[in-house]
Design a protein around this motif. Structure first.
Motif, PDB file in Angstrom:
ATOM      1  N   TYR A 193       0.962  -1.459   0.040  1.00  0.00           N
ATOM      2  CA  TYR A 193       0.070  -0.253  -0.096  1.00  0.00           C
ATOM      3  C   TYR A 193       0.796   1.180   0.108  1.00  0.00           C
ATOM      4  CZ  TYR A 193      -3.714   3.150   1.189  1.00  0.00           C
ATOM      5  OH  TYR A 193      -4.532   4.359   1.415  1.00  0.00           O
ATOM      6  N   LYS A 194       1.974   1.537   0.825  1.00  0.00           N
ATOM      7  CA  LYS A 194       2.745   2.519   1.037  1.00  0.00           C
ATOM      8  C   LYS A 194       3.552   2.674  -0.358  1.00  0.00           C
ATOM      9  CE  LYS A 194       1.451   3.758   5.018  1.00  0.00           C
ATOM     10  NZ  LYS A 194       0.722   5.056   5.295  1.00  0.00           N
ATOM     11  N   ASN A 215       4.317   5.754  -5.597  1.00  0.00           N
ATOM     12  CA  ASN A 215       4.239   5.696  -7.019  1.00  0.00           C
ATOM     13  C   ASN A 215       2.932   5.630  -7.619  1.00  0.00           C
ATOM     14  OD1 ASN A 215       7.652   4.922  -7.226  1.00  0.00           O
ATOM     15  ND2 ASN A 215       6.742   3.722  -5.643  1.00  0.00           N
ATOM     16  N   ASP A 216       2.007   6.323  -7.488  1.00  0.00           N
ATOM     17  CA  ASP A 216       0.599   6.572  -7.846  1.00  0.00           C
ATOM     18  C   ASP A 216       0.507   5.972  -9.345  1.00  0.00           C
ATOM     19  OD1 ASP A 216       1.482   8.984  -8.413  1.00  0.00           O
ATOM     20  OD2 ASP A 216      -0.073   9.982  -7.304  1.00  0.00           O
ATOM     21  N   ASN A 266      -2.648   2.026   8.487  1.00  0.00           N
ATOM     22  CA  ASN A 266      -1.923   2.047   9.605  1.00  0.00           C
ATOM     23  C   ASN A 266      -2.117   1.403  10.839  1.00  0.00           C
ATOM     24  OD1 ASN A 266       0.020   3.609   7.839  1.00  0.00           O
ATOM     25  ND2 ASN A 266      -0.998   5.455   8.580  1.00  0.00           N
ATOM     26  N   PHE A 267      -3.600   1.710  11.191  1.00  0.00           N
ATOM     27  CA  PHE A 267      -4.319   0.822  12.132  1.00  0.00           C
ATOM     28  C   PHE A 267      -4.146  -0.685  12.158  1.00  0.00           C
ATOM     29  CE2 PHE A 267      -7.563  -1.210  14.448  1.00  0.00           C
ATOM     30  CZ  PHE A 267      -7.549  -1.024  15.666  1.00  0.00           C
ATOM     31  N   LYS A 268      -4.240  -1.238  11.040  1.00  0.00           N
ATOM     32  CA  LYS A 268      -4.324  -2.543  10.695  1.00  0.00           C
ATOM     33  C   LYS A 268      -2.964  -3.314  11.203  1.00  0.00           C
ATOM     34  CE  LYS A 268      -5.777  -5.728   6.996  1.00  0.00           C
ATOM     35  NZ  LYS A 268      -4.474  -6.519   6.813  1.00  0.00           N
ATOM     36  N   LEU A 272      -4.054  -3.089  -5.125  1.00  0.00           N
ATOM     37  CA  LEU A 272      -2.723  -3.861  -5.125  1.00  0.00           C
ATOM     38  C   LEU A 272      -2.269  -4.446  -3.727  1.00  0.00           C
ATOM     39  CD1 LEU A 272      -0.543  -1.502  -7.529  1.00  0.00           C
ATOM     40  CD2 LEU A 272      -1.523  -3.847  -8.267  1.00  0.00           C
ATOM     41  N   ALA A 273      -2.376  -3.672  -2.786  1.00  0.00           N
ATOM     42  CA  ALA A 273      -2.250  -4.345  -1.645  1.00  0.00           C
ATOM     43  C   ALA A 273      -3.101  -5.720  -1.160  1.00  0.00           C
ATOM     44  CB  ALA A 273      -2.344  -3.149  -0.545  1.00  0.00           C
ATOM     45  N   THR A 274      -4.301  -5.395  -1.688  1.00  0.00           N
ATOM     46  CA  THR A 274      -5.153  -6.759  -1.504  1.00  0.00           C
ATOM     47  C   THR A 274      -4.723  -7.666  -2.375  1.00  0.00           C
ATOM     48  OG1 THR A 274      -7.244  -5.295  -0.935  1.00  0.00           O
ATOM     49  CG2 THR A 274      -7.614  -7.569  -1.728  1.00  0.00           C
TER      50      THR A 274
END
Length: 203
Positions: A17-18, A23-24, A172-174, A48-50
């Motif tokens: 995710y980061k 690099n959006d 972040n919380f995750k 993409l993170a998923t």
């Protein structure tokens, strides 16, 4: 090492995710190529993170199977949930589904602990920890109930953060929030149990 291995999908989700967020444009192009639809720069990081999390969870279970020829039931459940809810996020390009995944896992853990204790008279926490410590029966029951309550509350807290704050705050919380609260709970549990641990008689 085992803790890091267990957290691998969460760590990779966070990292993906980061990196995608930094690099959006490239992330948008990659997501568009992978999913076969136009993906905007705001959607790309979570999608993409998923995808990375789904692949990591499959890889995690494959590694466990190769090493031990056995996979815990809850790992299979986690795989099923991340595939179902993560897959829905990828198909519908909607992060709501993957945001529900931690809550679904937490609540299933809580239900498993309570149902096993109440209907089958089996204390799952005791089954896991009994080899490491000896406790009175009533304390094992309290410990099982405490973990069930903790998982239930964590599920509620995940939904609160997911739908009350920004997507990045939830990501972040995750990782940090979930790990931090788990660590505090374990420390508190250790302090409570120290009064009841039964010492084994010396030979």
């Amino acid at each position: 090492m085992k803790v890091l291995f267990d957290l691998l999908p969460v760590l990779l989700f966070f990292a993906a995710y980061k990196i995608a967020g930094m690099n959006d444009v490239a992330a948008s192009e990659l997501a568009t190529a992978l999913l076969g639809a136009e993906i905007g720069i705001k959607q790309a990081p979570i999608l993409l993170a998923t995808a990375v999390t789904i692949l990591a969870t499959f890889g995690q279970i494959g590694w466990v199977w190769l090493r031990h020829r056995k996979v815990d039931t809850m790992l299979w459940v986690t795989l099923g949930l991340v595939t179902l809810l993560g897959g829905a996020t990828l198909v519908f390009h909607d992060p709501v589904f993957i945001k529900w995944k931690p809550t679904a896992v937490y609540w299933l853990f809580a239900i498993a602990l309570l149902v096993s204790a109440m209907m089958f008279e089996k204390n799952l926490i005791r089954s896991v920890l009994e080899a490491q410590m000896s406790l009175p029966d009533r304390i094992w029951s309290r410990l099982n109930a405490a973990w069930a309550a903790f998982f239930a509350l964590m599920g509620v807290l995940n939904l609160y953060v997911a739908f009350s704050f920004s997507e990045e705050a939830w990501v972040n919380f995750k990782l940090f929030g979930g790990m931090g609260l788990m660590l505090l709970f374990v420390i508190g549990q250790g302090m409570y149990l120290s009064r009841y641990v039964e010492e084994e008689p010396q030979q």
